[in-house]
Design a protein around this motif. Structure first.
Motif, PDB file in Angstrom:
ATOM      1  N   PRO A  51       0.840  -1.205   0.000  1.00  0.00           N
ATOM      2  CA  PRO A  51       0.000   0.000   0.000  1.00  0.00           C
ATOM      3  C   PRO A  51       0.866   1.242   0.000  1.00  0.00           C
ATOM      4  O   PRO A  51       1.914   1.287   0.638  1.00  0.00           O
ATOM      5  CB  PRO A  51      -0.816  -0.131   1.282  1.00  0.00           C
ATOM      6  CG  PRO A  51      -0.008  -1.034   2.152  1.00  0.00           C
ATOM      7  CD  PRO A  51       0.693  -1.981   1.237  1.00  0.00           C
ATOM      8  N   ALA A  52       0.417   2.269  -0.719  1.00  0.00           N
ATOM      9  CA  ALA A  52       1.221   3.488  -0.849  1.00  0.00           C
ATOM     10  C   ALA A  52       0.329   4.712  -0.886  1.00  0.00           C
ATOM     11  O   ALA A  52      -0.816   4.651  -1.364  1.00  0.00           O
ATOM     12  CB  ALA A  52       2.066   3.418  -2.125  1.00  0.00           C
ATOM     13  N   PRO A  53       0.825   5.841  -0.399  1.00  0.00           N
ATOM     14  CA  PRO A  53       0.048   7.087  -0.524  1.00  0.00           C
ATOM     15  C   PRO A  53       0.020   7.540  -1.976  1.00  0.00           C
ATOM     16  O   PRO A  53       1.032   7.473  -2.678  1.00  0.00           O
ATOM     17  CB  PRO A  53       0.813   8.068   0.361  1.00  0.00           C
ATOM     18  CG  PRO A  53       2.213   7.532   0.412  1.00  0.00           C
ATOM     19  CD  PRO A  53       2.103   6.053   0.324  1.00  0.00           C
ATOM     20  N   ASN A  54      -1.143   7.973  -2.417  1.00  0.00           N
ATOM     21  CA  ASN A  54      -1.282   8.533  -3.761  1.00  0.00           C
ATOM     22  C   ASN A  54      -1.465  10.034  -3.605  1.00  0.00           C
ATOM     23  O   ASN A  54      -2.486  10.497  -3.092  1.00  0.00           O
ATOM     24  CB  ASN A  54      -2.478   7.910  -4.481  1.00  0.00           C
ATOM     25  CG  ASN A  54      -2.505   8.265  -5.961  1.00  0.00           C
ATOM     26  OD1 ASN A  54      -1.983   9.294  -6.369  1.00  0.00           O
ATOM     27  ND2 ASN A  54      -3.122   7.405  -6.768  1.00  0.00           N
ATOM     28  N   THR A  55      -0.482  10.806  -4.034  1.00  0.00           N
ATOM     29  CA  THR A  55      -0.511  12.260  -3.854  1.00  0.00           C
ATOM     30  C   THR A  55      -1.046  12.993  -5.079  1.00  0.00           C
ATOM     31  O   THR A  55      -1.052  14.221  -5.101  1.00  0.00           O
ATOM     32  CB  THR A  55       0.894  12.782  -3.523  1.00  0.00           C
ATOM     33  OG1 THR A  55       1.786  12.416  -4.580  1.00  0.00           O
ATOM     34  CG2 THR A  55       1.397  12.200  -2.212  1.00  0.00           C
ATOM     35  N   THR A  56      -1.486  12.253  -6.074  1.00  0.00           N
ATOM     36  CA  THR A  56      -2.036  12.884  -7.283  1.00  0.00           C
ATOM     37  C   THR A  56      -3.517  12.582  -7.472  1.00  0.00           C
ATOM     38  O   THR A  56      -4.178  13.212  -8.300  1.00  0.00           O
ATOM     39  CB  THR A  56      -1.271  12.431  -8.536  1.00  0.00           C
ATOM     40  OG1 THR A  56      -1.384  11.016  -8.682  1.00  0.00           O
ATOM     41  CG2 THR A  56       0.195  12.815  -8.437  1.00  0.00           C
ATOM     42  N   LEU A  57      -4.038  11.626  -6.702  1.00  0.00           N
ATOM     43  CA  LEU A  57      -5.431  11.217  -6.861  1.00  0.00           C
ATOM     44  C   LEU A  57      -6.055  11.102  -5.479  1.00  0.00           C
ATOM     45  O   LEU A  57      -5.757  10.188  -4.721  1.00  0.00           O
ATOM     46  CB  LEU A  57      -5.490   9.865  -7.591  1.00  0.00           C
ATOM     47  CG  LEU A  57      -6.843   9.409  -8.144  1.00  0.00           C
ATOM     48  CD1 LEU A  57      -7.335  10.370  -9.226  1.00  0.00           C
ATOM     49  CD2 LEU A  57      -6.721   8.008  -8.708  1.00  0.00           C
ATOM     50  N   PHE A  58      -6.926  12.063  -5.139  1.00  0.00           N
ATOM     51  CA  PHE A  58      -7.535  12.073  -3.807  1.00  0.00           C
ATOM     52  C   PHE A  58      -8.795  12.932  -3.862  1.00  0.00           C
ATOM     53  O   PHE A  58      -9.008  13.705  -4.806  1.00  0.00           O
ATOM     54  CB  PHE A  58      -6.560  12.602  -2.752  1.00  0.00           C
ATOM     55  CG  PHE A  58      -5.869  13.886  -3.145  1.00  0.00           C
ATOM     56  CD1 PHE A  58      -6.488  15.117  -2.947  1.00  0.00           C
ATOM     57  CD2 PHE A  58      -4.615  13.867  -3.730  1.00  0.00           C
ATOM     58  CE1 PHE A  58      -5.862  16.303  -3.311  1.00  0.00           C
ATOM     59  CE2 PHE A  58      -3.973  15.049  -4.099  1.00  0.00           C
ATOM     60  CZ  PHE A  58      -4.601  16.261  -3.891  1.00  0.00           C
ATOM     61  N   THR A  59      -9.627  12.810  -2.817  1.00  0.00           N
ATOM     62  CA  THR A  59     -10.872  13.593  -2.767  1.00  0.00           C
ATOM     63  C   THR A  59     -10.783  14.755  -1.800  1.00  0.00           C
ATOM     64  O   THR A  59     -11.557  15.702  -1.893  1.00  0.00           O
ATOM     65  CB  THR A  59     -12.061  12.706  -2.356  1.00  0.00           C
ATOM     66  OG1 THR A  59     -11.821  12.162  -1.053  1.00  0.00           O
ATOM     67  CG2 THR A  59     -12.254  11.569  -3.346  1.00  0.00           C
ATOM     68  N   GLU A  60      -9.891  14.682  -0.839  1.00  0.00           N
ATOM     69  CA  GLU A  60      -9.671  15.778   0.090  1.00  0.00           C
ATOM     70  C   GLU A  60      -8.281  15.639   0.673  1.00  0.00           C
ATOM     71  O   GLU A  60      -7.628  14.605   0.540  1.00  0.00           O
ATOM     72  CB  GLU A  60     -10.719  15.784   1.196  1.00  0.00           C
ATOM     73  CG  GLU A  60     -10.656  14.574   2.117  1.00  0.00           C
ATOM     74  CD  GLU A  60     -11.645  14.671   3.255  1.00  0.00           C
ATOM     75  OE1 GLU A  60     -12.534  15.533   3.212  1.00  0.00           O
ATOM     76  OE2 GLU A  60     -11.519  13.882   4.205  1.00  0.00           O
ATOM     77  N   ASN A 183      -7.928   2.997  -5.401  1.00  0.00           N
ATOM     78  CA  ASN A 183      -7.579   4.044  -4.446  1.00  0.00           C
ATOM     79  C   ASN A 183      -8.765   4.240  -3.502  1.00  0.00           C
ATOM     80  O   ASN A 183      -9.920   4.217  -3.931  1.00  0.00           O
ATOM     81  CB  ASN A 183      -7.274   5.354  -5.174  1.00  0.00           C
ATOM     82  CG  ASN A 183      -6.088   5.219  -6.118  1.00  0.00           C
ATOM     83  OD1 ASN A 183      -4.954   5.377  -5.724  1.00  0.00           O
ATOM     84  ND2 ASN A 183      -6.363   4.913  -7.384  1.00  0.00           N
ATOM     85  N   TRP A 184      -8.452   4.465  -2.217  1.00  0.00           N
ATOM     86  CA  TRP A 184      -9.485   4.655  -1.201  1.00  0.00           C
ATOM     87  C   TRP A 184      -9.234   5.976  -0.466  1.00  0.00           C
ATOM     88  O   TRP A 184      -8.094   6.361  -0.242  1.00  0.00           O
ATOM     89  CB  TRP A 184      -9.452   3.517  -0.193  1.00  0.00           C
ATOM     90  CG  TRP A 184      -9.669   2.153  -0.780  1.00  0.00           C
ATOM     91  CD1 TRP A 184      -8.718   1.321  -1.328  1.00  0.00           C
ATOM     92  CD2 TRP A 184     -10.905   1.443  -0.874  1.00  0.00           C
ATOM     93  NE1 TRP A 184      -9.292   0.147  -1.748  1.00  0.00           N
ATOM     94  CE2 TRP A 184     -10.636   0.190  -1.486  1.00  0.00           C
ATOM     95  CE3 TRP A 184     -12.217   1.733  -0.490  1.00  0.00           C
ATOM     96  CZ2 TRP A 184     -11.626  -0.756  -1.720  1.00  0.00           C
ATOM     97  CZ3 TRP A 184     -13.207   0.786  -0.727  1.00  0.00           C
ATOM     98  CH2 TRP A 184     -12.911  -0.446  -1.337  1.00  0.00           C
ATOM     99  N   ASP A 185     -10.336   6.640  -0.063  1.00  0.00           N
ATOM    100  CA  ASP A 185     -10.180   7.926   0.611  1.00  0.00           C
ATOM    101  C   ASP A 185     -11.440   8.242   1.413  1.00  0.00           C
ATOM    102  O   ASP A 185     -12.516   7.668   1.186  1.00  0.00           O
ATOM    103  CB  ASP A 185      -9.924   9.031  -0.422  1.00  0.00           C
ATOM    104  CG  ASP A 185      -9.257  10.266   0.175  1.00  0.00           C
ATOM    105  OD1 ASP A 185      -8.945  10.261   1.375  1.00  0.00           O
ATOM    106  OD2 ASP A 185      -9.031  11.229  -0.576  1.00  0.00           O
ATOM    107  N   ASN A 186     -11.293   9.170   2.355  1.00  0.00           N
ATOM    108  CA  ASN A 186     -12.417   9.786   3.064  1.00  0.00           C
ATOM    109  C   ASN A 186     -13.346   8.752   3.690  1.00  0.00           C
ATOM    110  O   ASN A 186     -14.544   8.724   3.432  1.00  0.00           O
ATOM    111  CB  ASN A 186     -13.202  10.687   2.097  1.00  0.00           C
ATOM    112  CG  ASN A 186     -14.029  11.726   2.829  1.00  0.00           C
ATOM    113  OD1 ASN A 186     -13.735  12.070   3.964  1.00  0.00           O
ATOM    114  ND2 ASN A 186     -15.053  12.225   2.179  1.00  0.00           N
ATOM    115  N   MET A 187     -12.788   7.924   4.559  1.00  0.00           N
ATOM    116  CA  MET A 187     -13.563   6.918   5.282  1.00  0.00           C
ATOM    117  C   MET A 187     -14.233   7.584   6.489  1.00  0.00           C
ATOM    118  O   MET A 187     -13.553   8.201   7.321  1.00  0.00           O
ATOM    119  CB  MET A 187     -12.662   5.782   5.738  1.00  0.00           C
ATOM    120  CG  MET A 187     -11.830   5.157   4.625  1.00  0.00           C
ATOM    121  SD  MET A 187     -12.830   4.519   3.267  1.00  0.00           S
ATOM    122  CE  MET A 187     -11.867   3.109   2.753  1.00  0.00           C
ATOM    123  N   ILE A 188     -15.529   7.436   6.611  1.00  0.00           N
ATOM    124  CA  ILE A 188     -16.272   8.141   7.657  1.00  0.00           C
ATOM    125  C   ILE A 188     -17.191   7.180   8.395  1.00  0.00           C
ATOM    126  O   ILE A 188     -17.873   6.364   7.784  1.00  0.00           O
ATOM    127  CB  ILE A 188     -17.123   9.286   7.065  1.00  0.00           C
ATOM    128  CG1 ILE A 188     -16.229  10.334   6.400  1.00  0.00           C
ATOM    129  CG2 ILE A 188     -17.987   9.943   8.140  1.00  0.00           C
ATOM    130  CD1 ILE A 188     -17.003  11.393   5.636  1.00  0.00           C
TER     131      ILE A 188
END
Length: 262
Positions: A51-60, A183-188
């Motif tokens: 797993p790696a951080p994606n700094t070009t594809l994100f929602t916030e 890619n996964w982001d903004n888990m609430i």
């Protein structure tokens, strides 16, 4: 004159959503060591994935987490344990972006916990009526439902549930299946029961030319929400008549101090 219909019951839900604190830590995978703590790998024996951080594809924020399982030996699962309160109402949200895969690419696969280490059995989870909500539409572990196979854009999965009487923990788990890149982001995970209040409903207002007009005292907080509970405007009122332009379409909800309009 543009008419804004203010549905007070919906406003209270929207206000509750906006006011609640996200119970998930590091929900946007912004903070990293080897992994984005406190997220952990469930499938520790699976190989071929880093797993790696994606700094070009994100929602916030500035990052999302990229799970490249294109060469994985199996399904790659990550999770975080969250404390919940029996009988409280919760909403779960996860954003995902499928870069590639065969259509069986991603799932939300959550569960309740009786204590720090004991999960609900499949039979117990089915009995709650929440199995499909917490597991991407599946009704058993042998189900064939996956998150919608929409590639090349961010998608949102959301579910509302009431914590069972024996549930004191929640396993927030997401799965990326082999051959896929997701890619996964903004888990609430928000508690909709805690701290919900009913504002006084005595605000008079009208709308004209894209502006909302109302009377207020100087310094009162003005908040405008859309129908999914997102705050689209926040301002401080002036004394007397106020006229605010709102960049939103459809139904909106207005709160001035502890008053709402209708």
């Amino acid at each position: 004159m543009r008419k804004f219909t203010l549905l007070v019951s919906m406003f209270l839900v929207a206000l509750s959503l906006s006011a609640q604190t996200n119970l998930v830590q590091n929900p946007g995978f912004e903070t990293w060591a080897t992994l984005p703590d406190p997220w952990y790998i469930v499938s520790t024996t699976v190989t071929g994935v880093t797993p790696a951080p994606n700094t070009t594809l994100f929602t916030e924020g500035t990052k999302s987490i990229k799970i490249d399982a294109s060469a994985a030996s199996g399904t790659y699962n990550m999770a975080q344990s969250v404390t919940i309160i029996p009988g409280h109402n919760y909403t779960l949200t996860a954003k995902y972006y499928i870069e590639s895969g065969d259509g069986t690419d991603a799932r939300i696969w959550c569960n309740y916990k009786k204590d720090a280490t004991t999960y609900f059995s499949e039979t117990e989870l089915v009995a709650t009526g929440d199995y499909a909500k917490l597991r991407s539409g599946n009704t058993s572990s042998s189900g064939t439902a996956y998150l919608p196979d929409v590639k090349g854009s961010w998608q949102t999965y959301t579910a509302d549930f009431t914590a069972p009487s024996t549930a004191v923990g929640f396993d927030f788990q997401f799965r990326t299946y082999k051959t896929a890149i997701v890619n996964w982001d903004n888990m609430i995970l928000s508690d909709l029961t805690a701290g919900v209040t009913s504002p006084k409903q005595n605000l008079k207002l009208f709308a004209a030319n894209g502006k909302i007009n109302f009377e207020a005292a100087e310094g009162e907080t003005v908040e405008v929400y859309n129908t999914v509970g997102q705050k689209v405007l926040s301002a401080a009122a002036i004394s007397g008549n106020n006229s605010l332009a709102v960049n939103a379409k459809g139904v909106v909800f207005v709160k001035v101090g502890n008053r709402t309009g209708k």
